[in-house]
Design an enzyme around this catalytic site. Sequence first.
Site, PDB file in Angstrom:
ATOM      1  N   ARG A 143       0.823  -1.288  -0.146  1.00  0.00           N
ATOM      2  CA  ARG A 143      -0.118   0.042  -0.107  1.00  0.00           C
ATOM      3  C   ARG A 143       0.962   1.388   0.098  1.00  0.00           C
ATOM      4  O   ARG A 143       0.551   2.240  -0.739  1.00  0.00           O
ATOM      5  CB  ARG A 143      -1.093  -0.004   1.249  1.00  0.00           C
ATOM      6  N   CYS A 179      -0.934   5.953   9.499  1.00  0.00           N
ATOM      7  CA  CYS A 179      -1.238   4.688   8.872  1.00  0.00           C
ATOM      8  C   CYS A 179      -2.420   4.994   7.756  1.00  0.00           C
ATOM      9  O   CYS A 179      -2.512   5.901   7.325  1.00  0.00           O
ATOM     10  CB  CYS A 179      -1.625   3.692   9.945  1.00  0.00           C
TER      11      CYS A 179
END
Length: 281
Positions: free
Chosen positions: A179, A238
Amino acid sequence: MSTTWFVGADWLAEHIDDPEIQIIDARMASPGQEDRNVAQEYLNGHIPGAVFFDIEALSDHTSPLPHMLPRPETFAVAMRELGVNQDKHLIVYDEGNLFSAPRAWWMLRTFGVEKVSILGGGLAGWQRDDLLLEEGAVELPEGEFNAAFNPEAVVKVTDVLLASHENTAQIIDARPAARFNAEVDEPRPGLRRGHIPGALNVPWTELVREGELKTTDELDAIFFGRGVSYDKPIIVSCGSGVTAAVVLLALATLDVPNVKLYDGAWSEWGARADLPVEPVK
């Protein structure tokens, strides 16, 4: 395991009837597990005396972003209703993956609780030791809780943009490498791929073993290997502010100062077309 912020199942079993101890179940479904009913899972079996700390319900529902910190007075009312007392030693656990307990630990500390520990190994470790569970809700008298919010614990998108542009702080991204490197889509729809320019990738799962943090030597090696310097301010991020707390917990265990959490995280940054992203497509 690094023990600074942790207690073991054997210790908790020995102290479970201590009136100065309160146990908090902070299990949480991760993205992609939306069909899970964690509140029902709690009712089906939890550590005796534990109240359910629902991170989703305890978020700011006036924000379009997931898991944002609520207003201090809102959090305080919720804690009092749960029966949580800020002056007691709070023991937080999750299902045993160290996914969400650090977020609850960070929230409680950010709102002024001084004595907060995490159960190493979580619920899974408790069960591995053949310790008892109880079913159903836990009803406690109203707690004493007055939130003392620490504004230094959290940063906003403007702070992160400045840190990225001026290199005034290191930005650590706890998401998986795929990601971070824009190789796969985000689990939440509508978000761009990639990462905040200049950010360093320390996937939270690399810091954890069987629901506990790795040793301090191992943590040091991981952070140094990713280019992290302990002498410079750090911002952790995050996907939605949950697993960034795992990185923050690891840094706190290493006594690293000046670490703050970007609560909007990639859910905010990745949704805004006016903010820069790496790698540039």
